[in-house]
Scaffold this active site. Sequence first.
Site, short mmCIF file in Angstrom:
data_model
loop_
_atom_site.label_atom_id
_atom_site.label_comp_id
_atom_site.label_asym_id
_atom_site.label_seq_id
_atom_site.Cartn_x
_atom_site.Cartn_y
_atom_site.Cartn_z
CD GLU A 54 -1.40 -2.32 2.09
OE1 GLU A 54 -2.22 -2.97 2.75
OE2 GLU A 54 -0.17 -2.59 2.06
CD GLU A 265 15.45 -28.97 -4.59
OE1 GLU A 265 16.00 -29.91 -5.20
OE2 GLU A 265 15.60 -27.78 -4.92
#
Length: 332
Positions: A54, A265
Amino acid sequence: MTTDDARWMDVALRLGRRALGTTAENPNVGCVIVHDGRLVGAGWTQPGGRPHAETEALKLAGDKARGATAYVTLEPCAHHGRTGPCAEALAAAGIARVVTAIEDPDPRVSGGGLAILRKAGVACETGLGAAEARRDMAGFLTRIEKKRPQVILKMAFSADGKIAAGPGRRTAISGPEAKARVHLLRAQCDAILVGMGTVRADDPELTCRLPGLKARSPKPFVMSRHGQLPPESHLARLGAEVLRGSPAQVAADLGLRGINRLMVEGGARVARSFLEAGLVDAFHLIRSAVTLGPEGVDGLAGLALDRALQPFREVEQEKLGGDLLTVYEARP
Protein backbone atom coordinates in the site's frame (compact mmCIF):
# COMPACT_ATOMS: atom_id res chain seq x y z
CA MET A 1 -18.71 -5.95 -7.19
CA THR A 2 -18.17 -5.45 -10.90
CA THR A 3 -16.18 -7.03 -13.71
CA ASP A 4 -13.76 -4.11 -13.44
CA ASP A 5 -13.29 -4.89 -9.74
CA ALA A 6 -12.34 -8.47 -10.63
CA ARG A 7 -9.91 -7.26 -13.29
CA TRP A 8 -8.12 -4.87 -10.94
CA MET A 9 -7.95 -7.44 -8.15
CA ASP A 10 -6.35 -9.84 -10.61
CA VAL A 11 -3.66 -7.21 -11.29
CA ALA A 12 -3.07 -6.83 -7.55
CA LEU A 13 -2.75 -10.59 -7.15
CA ARG A 14 -0.21 -10.75 -9.97
CA LEU A 15 1.84 -8.02 -8.31
CA GLY A 16 1.77 -9.83 -4.98
CA ARG A 17 3.23 -12.95 -6.60
CA ARG A 18 6.32 -10.96 -7.55
CA ALA A 19 7.24 -10.86 -3.87
CA LEU A 20 7.03 -14.61 -3.18
CA GLY A 21 9.97 -15.72 -1.08
CA THR A 22 11.36 -12.20 -0.49
CA THR A 23 9.25 -10.69 2.30
CA ALA A 24 10.77 -12.30 5.42
CA GLU A 25 8.01 -12.88 8.00
CA ASN A 26 5.59 -10.55 6.22
CA PRO A 27 2.96 -11.54 3.62
CA ASN A 28 3.51 -11.02 -0.10
CA VAL A 29 0.80 -8.44 -0.81
CA GLY A 30 -0.12 -6.64 -4.02
CA CYS A 31 -1.99 -3.32 -4.28
CA VAL A 32 -3.32 -1.19 -7.12
CA ILE A 33 -5.03 2.18 -6.89
CA VAL A 34 -7.58 3.08 -9.55
CA HIS A 35 -9.17 6.49 -10.18
CA ASP A 36 -11.96 6.92 -12.73
CA GLY A 37 -11.07 3.60 -14.35
CA ARG A 38 -7.37 4.41 -14.69
CA LEU A 39 -4.47 2.85 -12.84
CA VAL A 40 -2.72 5.57 -10.82
CA GLY A 41 -0.72 3.53 -8.31
CA ALA A 42 0.69 0.02 -7.96
CA GLY A 43 2.97 -1.76 -5.54
CA TRP A 44 3.94 -5.00 -3.87
CA THR A 45 5.66 -5.88 -0.60
CA GLN A 46 9.33 -5.02 -0.92
CA PRO A 47 12.31 -7.28 -0.04
CA GLY A 48 12.55 -7.90 3.68
CA GLY A 49 8.86 -7.07 4.10
CA ARG A 50 9.06 -3.25 3.99
CA PRO A 51 7.76 -0.98 2.56
CA HIS A 52 4.33 -2.56 2.32
CA ALA A 53 2.43 -2.79 -0.96
CA GLU A 54 0.00 0.00 0.00
CA THR A 55 2.86 2.38 0.80
CA GLU A 56 4.44 1.75 -2.59
CA ALA A 57 1.13 2.24 -4.42
CA LEU A 58 0.28 5.45 -2.53
CA LYS A 59 3.72 6.88 -3.26
CA LEU A 60 3.16 6.35 -6.98
CA ALA A 61 -0.44 7.64 -6.92
CA GLY A 62 0.29 10.86 -5.05
CA ASP A 63 -2.66 13.28 -5.10
CA LYS A 64 -4.54 11.01 -7.52
CA ALA A 65 -5.26 8.68 -4.61
CA ARG A 66 -7.97 11.05 -3.36
CA GLY A 67 -11.36 9.61 -4.25
CA ALA A 68 -9.82 6.47 -5.73
CA THR A 69 -10.36 2.76 -5.06
CA ALA A 70 -7.55 0.64 -3.65
CA TYR A 71 -7.48 -3.08 -4.43
CA VAL A 72 -5.38 -4.96 -1.87
CA THR A 73 -4.86 -8.70 -1.70
CA LEU A 74 -4.77 -8.70 2.13
CA GLU A 75 -6.48 -6.52 4.71
CA PRO A 76 -4.31 -3.41 5.29
CA CYS A 77 -2.34 -3.60 8.52
CA ALA A 78 -3.59 -1.92 11.70
CA HIS A 79 -0.56 -2.13 13.98
CA HIS A 80 2.34 0.24 14.56
CA GLY A 81 5.75 -1.17 13.71
CA ARG A 82 8.65 0.52 11.98
CA THR A 83 5.99 2.49 10.11
CA GLY A 84 2.38 3.44 10.83
CA PRO A 85 -0.59 1.29 9.85
CA CYS A 86 -1.35 1.04 6.14
CA ALA A 87 -5.06 1.42 6.93
CA GLU A 88 -4.38 4.87 8.39
CA ALA A 89 -2.19 5.79 5.39
CA LEU A 90 -4.94 4.85 2.92
CA ALA A 91 -7.53 6.89 4.83
CA ALA A 92 -5.19 9.89 5.14
CA ALA A 93 -4.53 9.82 1.39
CA GLY A 94 -8.23 10.22 0.71
CA ILE A 95 -8.92 6.75 -0.66
CA ALA A 96 -12.70 6.46 -0.99
CA ARG A 97 -13.05 2.68 -1.28
CA VAL A 98 -10.94 -0.35 -0.39
CA VAL A 99 -11.51 -3.80 -1.87
CA THR A 100 -9.60 -6.59 -0.13
CA ALA A 101 -9.35 -10.26 -1.02
CA ILE A 102 -9.05 -11.67 2.51
CA GLU A 103 -8.85 -10.50 6.10
CA ASP A 104 -5.51 -10.76 7.89
CA PRO A 105 -5.48 -13.54 10.54
CA ASP A 106 -2.52 -11.94 12.33
CA PRO A 107 -3.87 -11.09 15.83
CA ARG A 108 -2.34 -7.61 15.49
CA VAL A 109 -4.69 -6.93 12.57
CA SER A 110 -7.58 -9.42 12.35
CA GLY A 111 -10.27 -6.99 11.23
CA GLY A 112 -8.60 -3.97 12.80
CA GLY A 113 -7.44 -2.55 9.49
CA LEU A 114 -10.94 -2.62 8.04
CA ALA A 115 -12.29 -1.09 11.26
CA ILE A 116 -9.87 1.85 10.93
CA LEU A 117 -10.92 2.42 7.34
CA ARG A 118 -14.65 2.25 8.05
CA LYS A 119 -14.30 4.62 10.99
CA ALA A 120 -12.62 7.08 8.61
CA GLY A 121 -15.57 6.82 6.22
CA VAL A 122 -13.89 4.57 3.66
CA ALA A 123 -16.18 2.04 1.99
CA CYS A 124 -14.79 -1.47 2.44
CA GLU A 125 -15.55 -4.74 0.66
CA THR A 126 -13.81 -8.07 1.11
CA GLY A 127 -13.85 -11.52 -0.47
CA LEU A 128 -12.98 -10.75 -4.09
CA GLY A 129 -10.23 -13.10 -5.27
CA ALA A 130 -10.15 -14.80 -1.88
CA ALA A 131 -9.24 -18.29 -3.11
CA GLU A 132 -6.35 -17.01 -5.22
CA ALA A 133 -5.10 -14.79 -2.41
CA ARG A 134 -5.13 -17.65 0.09
CA ARG A 135 -3.11 -19.80 -2.30
CA ASP A 136 -0.63 -17.01 -3.05
CA MET A 137 -0.14 -16.17 0.64
CA ALA A 138 -0.36 -19.72 1.95
CA GLY A 139 3.12 -19.39 3.43
CA PHE A 140 2.23 -16.44 5.64
CA LEU A 141 -1.22 -17.80 6.49
CA THR A 142 0.16 -21.22 7.45
CA ARG A 143 2.78 -19.68 9.71
CA ILE A 144 0.22 -17.49 11.47
CA GLU A 145 -2.43 -20.20 11.81
CA LYS A 146 -0.32 -23.36 12.27
CA LYS A 147 2.90 -21.86 13.68
CA ARG A 148 5.03 -23.40 10.93
CA PRO A 149 5.95 -22.63 7.32
CA GLN A 150 4.04 -23.81 4.31
CA VAL A 151 5.92 -26.97 3.30
CA ILE A 152 6.43 -27.47 -0.43
CA LEU A 153 7.88 -30.87 -1.32
CA LYS A 154 9.64 -31.15 -4.68
CA MET A 155 10.61 -34.54 -6.08
CA ALA A 156 11.80 -35.73 -9.51
CA PHE A 157 10.95 -39.39 -10.25
CA SER A 158 12.04 -41.61 -13.07
CA ALA A 159 9.37 -43.49 -15.00
CA ASP A 160 9.83 -46.41 -12.58
CA GLY A 161 9.61 -44.25 -9.45
CA LYS A 162 13.32 -43.86 -8.67
CA ILE A 163 15.34 -40.79 -7.70
CA ALA A 164 18.87 -42.12 -8.39
CA ALA A 165 20.51 -44.95 -10.32
CA GLY A 166 21.88 -46.35 -7.07
CA PRO A 167 22.68 -45.43 -3.47
CA GLY A 168 25.06 -42.48 -3.31
CA ARG A 169 25.03 -41.98 -7.09
CA ARG A 170 24.25 -38.53 -8.44
CA THR A 171 21.75 -39.03 -11.25
CA ALA A 172 20.27 -36.54 -13.71
CA ILE A 173 16.59 -37.41 -14.12
CA SER A 174 14.79 -34.34 -15.47
CA GLY A 175 15.61 -32.09 -18.42
CA PRO A 176 16.56 -28.39 -18.62
CA GLU A 177 13.01 -27.06 -18.72
CA ALA A 178 12.05 -28.88 -15.52
CA LYS A 179 15.28 -27.80 -13.84
CA ALA A 180 14.55 -24.18 -14.70
CA ARG A 181 11.11 -24.50 -13.11
CA VAL A 182 12.67 -25.93 -9.97
CA HIS A 183 15.05 -22.97 -9.78
CA LEU A 184 12.10 -20.59 -10.13
CA LEU A 185 10.38 -22.37 -7.25
CA ARG A 186 13.55 -21.96 -5.18
CA ALA A 187 13.46 -18.21 -5.87
CA GLN A 188 9.90 -18.12 -4.53
CA CYS A 189 10.75 -19.82 -1.22
CA ASP A 190 12.33 -18.43 1.94
CA ALA A 191 14.19 -21.60 2.88
CA ILE A 192 15.17 -24.94 1.39
CA LEU A 193 15.87 -28.21 3.19
CA VAL A 194 17.48 -31.55 2.31
CA GLY A 195 18.68 -34.54 4.28
CA MET A 196 22.31 -35.34 5.03
CA GLY A 197 22.17 -38.29 2.62
CA THR A 198 21.43 -35.88 -0.23
CA VAL A 199 24.38 -33.71 0.80
CA ARG A 200 26.75 -36.68 0.74
CA ALA A 201 25.37 -38.13 -2.49
CA ASP A 202 24.85 -34.98 -4.57
CA ASP A 203 26.81 -32.17 -2.84
CA PRO A 204 24.05 -29.70 -3.91
CA GLU A 205 24.25 -25.91 -3.76
CA LEU A 206 20.46 -25.39 -3.46
CA THR A 207 20.81 -21.92 -5.01
CA CYS A 208 18.69 -20.29 -7.70
CA ARG A 209 20.76 -20.25 -10.88
CA LEU A 210 18.31 -18.47 -13.15
CA PRO A 211 19.80 -15.32 -14.73
CA GLY A 212 19.33 -12.32 -12.45
CA LEU A 213 17.77 -14.30 -9.59
CA LYS A 214 20.81 -15.61 -7.71
CA ALA A 215 20.16 -13.10 -4.91
CA ARG A 216 16.76 -14.73 -4.40
CA SER A 217 18.27 -18.09 -3.45
CA PRO A 218 16.53 -19.55 -0.38
CA LYS A 219 18.31 -19.99 2.94
CA PRO A 220 19.68 -23.56 3.02
CA PHE A 221 19.10 -26.06 5.84
CA VAL A 222 20.07 -29.70 6.30
CA MET A 223 18.02 -32.08 8.42
CA SER A 224 20.03 -34.67 10.33
CA ARG A 225 19.70 -36.26 13.75
CA HIS A 226 23.42 -36.81 14.25
CA GLY A 227 25.52 -35.97 11.18
CA GLN A 228 27.71 -32.97 10.51
CA LEU A 229 28.11 -31.21 7.19
CA PRO A 230 31.22 -32.34 5.32
CA PRO A 231 33.47 -29.25 5.56
CA GLU A 232 34.33 -29.42 1.86
CA SER A 233 30.66 -29.50 0.76
CA HIS A 234 28.99 -26.65 -1.07
CA LEU A 235 26.44 -26.23 1.69
CA ALA A 236 29.12 -25.97 4.37
CA ARG A 237 30.82 -23.22 2.37
CA LEU A 238 27.44 -21.50 1.92
CA GLY A 239 26.80 -21.49 5.66
CA ALA A 240 23.91 -23.97 5.70
CA GLU A 241 22.61 -24.86 9.15
CA VAL A 242 22.02 -28.40 10.36
CA LEU A 243 18.64 -28.87 12.07
CA ARG A 244 18.00 -31.64 14.58
CA GLY A 245 14.72 -33.23 15.56
CA SER A 246 11.56 -34.57 13.93
CA PRO A 247 9.93 -32.92 10.91
CA ALA A 248 7.38 -31.32 13.25
CA GLN A 249 10.13 -29.91 15.47
CA VAL A 250 12.08 -28.62 12.46
CA ALA A 251 8.98 -26.99 10.98
CA ALA A 252 8.08 -25.35 14.29
CA ASP A 253 11.64 -24.04 14.67
CA LEU A 254 11.57 -22.48 11.20
CA GLY A 255 8.15 -20.99 11.88
CA LEU A 256 9.54 -19.22 14.94
CA ARG A 257 12.26 -17.78 12.70
CA GLY A 258 9.66 -16.17 10.45
CA ILE A 259 10.06 -18.60 7.54
CA ASN A 260 6.87 -18.56 5.46
CA ARG A 261 7.70 -20.96 2.62
CA LEU A 262 9.92 -24.01 3.09
CA MET A 263 10.93 -26.06 0.06
CA VAL A 264 11.87 -29.66 0.86
CA GLU A 265 14.00 -31.22 -1.88
CA GLY A 266 14.59 -34.66 -0.41
CA GLY A 267 16.04 -37.18 -0.28
CA ALA A 268 13.70 -40.09 -0.06
CA ARG A 269 13.72 -40.57 3.72
CA VAL A 270 13.24 -36.87 4.44
CA ALA A 271 10.41 -36.66 1.92
CA ARG A 272 8.70 -39.71 3.45
CA SER A 273 9.09 -38.33 6.98
CA PHE A 274 7.41 -35.03 6.09
CA LEU A 275 4.62 -36.82 4.20
CA GLU A 276 3.91 -39.27 7.01
CA ALA A 277 3.92 -36.41 9.54
CA GLY A 278 1.15 -34.71 7.53
CA LEU A 279 3.26 -31.59 7.09
CA VAL A 280 3.36 -31.34 3.29
CA ASP A 281 1.03 -28.62 2.01
CA ALA A 282 2.03 -28.79 -1.68
CA PHE A 283 3.76 -31.58 -3.60
CA HIS A 284 5.51 -30.65 -6.86
CA LEU A 285 6.18 -33.96 -8.61
CA ILE A 286 8.24 -34.12 -11.80
CA ARG A 287 7.91 -37.37 -13.73
CA SER A 288 10.59 -38.26 -16.28
CA ALA A 289 10.52 -40.75 -19.14
CA VAL A 290 13.91 -42.08 -17.98
CA THR A 291 13.93 -45.60 -16.51
CA LEU A 292 16.57 -46.38 -13.87
CA GLY A 293 15.90 -50.05 -13.20
CA PRO A 294 15.73 -52.28 -10.13
CA GLU A 295 19.00 -51.01 -8.64
CA GLY A 296 17.61 -47.47 -8.46
CA VAL A 297 16.80 -45.68 -5.20
CA ASP A 298 13.10 -45.74 -4.39
CA GLY A 299 11.59 -42.25 -4.54
CA LEU A 300 9.87 -42.33 -1.15
CA ALA A 301 11.95 -44.88 0.76
CA GLY A 302 9.35 -47.63 0.46
CA LEU A 303 6.21 -45.49 0.74
CA ALA A 304 3.98 -46.16 -2.27
CA LEU A 305 3.32 -43.01 -4.30
CA ASP A 306 -0.41 -43.64 -4.64
CA ARG A 307 -0.67 -43.95 -0.88
CA ALA A 308 1.42 -40.81 -0.38
CA LEU A 309 -0.89 -38.87 -2.68
CA GLN A 310 -4.13 -39.86 -0.95
CA PRO A 311 -4.31 -36.68 1.21
CA PHE A 312 -3.76 -34.47 -1.85
CA ARG A 313 -5.69 -33.20 -4.84
CA GLU A 314 -4.20 -32.37 -8.22
CA VAL A 315 -4.36 -28.64 -8.99
CA GLU A 316 -2.00 -28.17 -11.92
CA GLN A 317 -0.21 -30.13 -14.63
CA GLU A 318 2.32 -28.91 -17.17
CA LYS A 319 4.56 -30.47 -19.80
CA LEU A 320 8.17 -29.31 -19.40
CA GLY A 321 10.19 -30.60 -22.32
CA GLY A 322 10.23 -34.37 -21.93
CA ASP A 323 9.04 -34.21 -18.32
CA LEU A 324 5.65 -33.78 -16.69
CA LEU A 325 5.13 -31.52 -13.67
CA THR A 326 2.09 -32.21 -11.51
CA VAL A 327 1.28 -29.99 -8.56
CA TYR A 328 -0.77 -31.43 -5.72
CA GLU A 329 -2.18 -29.57 -2.73
CA ALA A 330 -3.27 -31.02 0.58
CA ARG A 331 -7.01 -31.42 0.86
CA PRO A 332 -8.68 -29.00 3.31
